[in-house]
Design a protein around this motif. Structure first.
Motif, PDB file in Angstrom:
ATOM      1  N   ASN A  23       0.828  -1.205   0.000  1.00  0.00           N
ATOM      2  CA  ASN A  23       0.000   0.000   0.000  1.00  0.00           C
ATOM      3  C   ASN A  23       0.863   1.256   0.000  1.00  0.00           C
ATOM      4  O   ASN A  23       1.805   1.363   0.773  1.00  0.00           O
ATOM      5  N   VAL A  24       0.510   2.192  -0.886  1.00  0.00           N
ATOM      6  CA  VAL A  24       1.209   3.468  -0.971  1.00  0.00           C
ATOM      7  C   VAL A  24       0.191   4.566  -0.679  1.00  0.00           C
ATOM      8  O   VAL A  24      -0.879   4.605  -1.287  1.00  0.00           O
ATOM      9  N   HIS A  25       0.517   5.444   0.262  1.00  0.00           N
ATOM     10  CA  HIS A  25      -0.366   6.546   0.638  1.00  0.00           C
ATOM     11  C   HIS A  25       0.401   7.847   0.393  1.00  0.00           C
ATOM     12  O   HIS A  25       1.440   8.079   0.997  1.00  0.00           O
ATOM     13  N   VAL A  26      -0.115   8.689  -0.514  1.00  0.00           N
ATOM     14  CA  VAL A  26       0.526   9.962  -0.850  1.00  0.00           C
ATOM     15  C   VAL A  26      -0.376  11.083  -0.357  1.00  0.00           C
ATOM     16  O   VAL A  26      -1.569  11.101  -0.653  1.00  0.00           O
ATOM     17  N   GLU A  27       0.208  12.006   0.405  1.00  0.00           N
ATOM     18  CA  GLU A  27      -0.563  13.111   0.961  1.00  0.00           C
ATOM     19  C   GLU A  27       0.144  14.422   0.659  1.00  0.00           C
ATOM     20  O   GLU A  27       1.365  14.523   0.772  1.00  0.00           O
ATOM     21  N   GLY A  28      -0.647  15.426   0.263  1.00  0.00           N
ATOM     22  CA  GLY A  28      -0.080  16.724  -0.071  1.00  0.00           C
ATOM     23  C   GLY A  28      -1.062  17.836   0.242  1.00  0.00           C
ATOM     24  O   GLY A  28      -2.126  17.600   0.823  1.00  0.00           O
ATOM     25  N   PRO A  29      -0.746  19.067  -0.173  1.00  0.00           N
ATOM     26  CA  PRO A  29      -1.611  20.201   0.151  1.00  0.00           C
ATOM     27  C   PRO A  29      -3.004  20.127  -0.497  1.00  0.00           C
ATOM     28  O   PRO A  29      -3.953  20.689   0.029  1.00  0.00           O
ATOM     29  N   LYS A  30      -3.153  19.429  -1.616  1.00  0.00           N
ATOM     30  CA  LYS A  30      -4.456  19.369  -2.296  1.00  0.00           C
ATOM     31  C   LYS A  30      -5.304  18.174  -1.883  1.00  0.00           C
ATOM     32  O   LYS A  30      -6.490  18.121  -2.207  1.00  0.00           O
ATOM     33  N   GLY A  31      -4.714  17.182  -1.204  1.00  0.00           N
ATOM     34  CA  GLY A  31      -5.486  16.015  -0.784  1.00  0.00           C
ATOM     35  C   GLY A  31      -4.603  14.797  -0.606  1.00  0.00           C
ATOM     36  O   GLY A  31      -3.379  14.903  -0.501  1.00  0.00           O
ATOM     37  N   LYS A  32      -5.259  13.626  -0.580  1.00  0.00           N
ATOM     38  CA  LYS A  32      -4.505  12.383  -0.401  1.00  0.00           C
ATOM     39  C   LYS A  32      -5.036  11.300  -1.330  1.00  0.00           C
ATOM     40  O   LYS A  32      -6.226  11.259  -1.635  1.00  0.00           O
ATOM     41  N   LEU A  33      -4.131  10.434  -1.783  1.00  0.00           N
ATOM     42  CA  LEU A  33      -4.463   9.341  -2.695  1.00  0.00           C
ATOM     43  C   LEU A  33      -3.800   8.054  -2.210  1.00  0.00           C
ATOM     44  O   LEU A  33      -2.733   8.088  -1.601  1.00  0.00           O
ATOM     45  N   ASP A  34      -4.440   6.920  -2.516  1.00  0.00           N
ATOM     46  CA  ASP A  34      -3.902   5.612  -2.158  1.00  0.00           C
ATOM     47  C   ASP A  34      -3.753   4.755  -3.404  1.00  0.00           C
ATOM     48  O   ASP A  34      -4.499   4.911  -4.368  1.00  0.00           O
ATOM     49  N   TYR A  35      -2.791   3.825  -3.356  1.00  0.00           N
ATOM     50  CA  TYR A  35      -2.557   2.919  -4.467  1.00  0.00           C
ATOM     51  C   TYR A  35      -1.999   1.617  -3.910  1.00  0.00           C
ATOM     52  O   TYR A  35      -1.210   1.623  -2.959  1.00  0.00           O
ATOM     53  N   VAL A  36      -2.416   0.489  -4.493  1.00  0.00           N
ATOM     54  CA  VAL A  36      -1.901  -0.819  -4.107  1.00  0.00           C
ATOM     55  C   VAL A  36      -0.960  -1.286  -5.208  1.00  0.00           C
ATOM     56  O   VAL A  36      -1.365  -1.421  -6.365  1.00  0.00           O
ATOM     57  N   LEU A  37       0.299  -1.517  -4.847  1.00  0.00           N
ATOM     58  CA  LEU A  37       1.294  -1.960  -5.824  1.00  0.00           C
ATOM     59  C   LEU A  37       1.001  -3.397  -6.272  1.00  0.00           C
ATOM     60  O   LEU A  37       0.615  -4.230  -5.460  1.00  0.00           O
TER      61      LEU A  37
END
Length: 178
Positions: A23-37
């Motif tokens: 699981n990859v969780h990316v968070e930044g000033p505009k929001g957050k997204l998740d992705y499963v490798l």
């Protein structure tokens, strides 16, 4: 044999990445997204850069390697800067308006077209004919714009329809009369 992607993904300031197994969780000033490798693909964080590696040279894993790297790169870009698609409507009487959580399109049909706006997208209409779609997920932004364009794609004779800004439509000559 492990192979690293050709270019590491640079992380801008204010973007954090958490890796937990696949699981990859990316968070930044505009929001957050998740992705499963996918299986056979791993992600390693090295300071302010990410490296996508593959476990084998199997054809399926090689194909997924580039896809995973691009998807993660798009996630990082989305949460930091976002994505935007612009559409324009050409045709007499054709117009668009945002009504609540729907995009109301009048494209010459006998009924108005109400297209629901997905969560996380910001849709604005200027001058009744210019539609701007913004969001952090590139796939959702592109799919929404393609769906709206699909209601009335630009036709080659008069050029009427919904098109992307800057899209070139090949024009055709009408019937020749003897």
């Amino acid at each position: 044999m492990s192979r690293v992607g050709k270019q590491p993904i640079a992380l801008p300031d204010k973007v954090s990445v958490k890796i937990a197994g696949n699981n990859v969780h990316v968070e930044g000033p505009k929001g957050k997204l998740d992705y499963v490798l996918p299986e056979g693909i791993t992600l390693q964080q090295d300071g302010q850069s990410l490296a996508v590696t593959r476990a084998s040279e199997d054809r399926r894993v090689r194909a997924l390697h580039g896809t995973a790297q691009r998807l993660i790169s798009n996630m990082v870009h989305g949460v930091s800067a976002g994505f935007k698609k612009d559409l324009e409507i050409q045709g007499v009487g054709f117009r668009a308006a945002v009504k609540g959580s729907n995009l109301d399109l009048s494209l010459g049909y006998s009924h108005p077209l109400l297209h629901p706006i997905p969560q996380g997208l910001k849709v604005t209409v200027n001058e009744n004919t210019k539609i701007s779609v913004e969001g952090i997920d590139k796939q959702v932004v592109g799919q929404f714009a393609a769906d709206v364009r699909g209601y009335y794609p630009p036709e080659p004779y008069k050029g009427k329809g919904v098109r992307y800004v800057g899209e070139h439509v090949r024009r055709k000559e009408g019937k020749s009369v003897k």
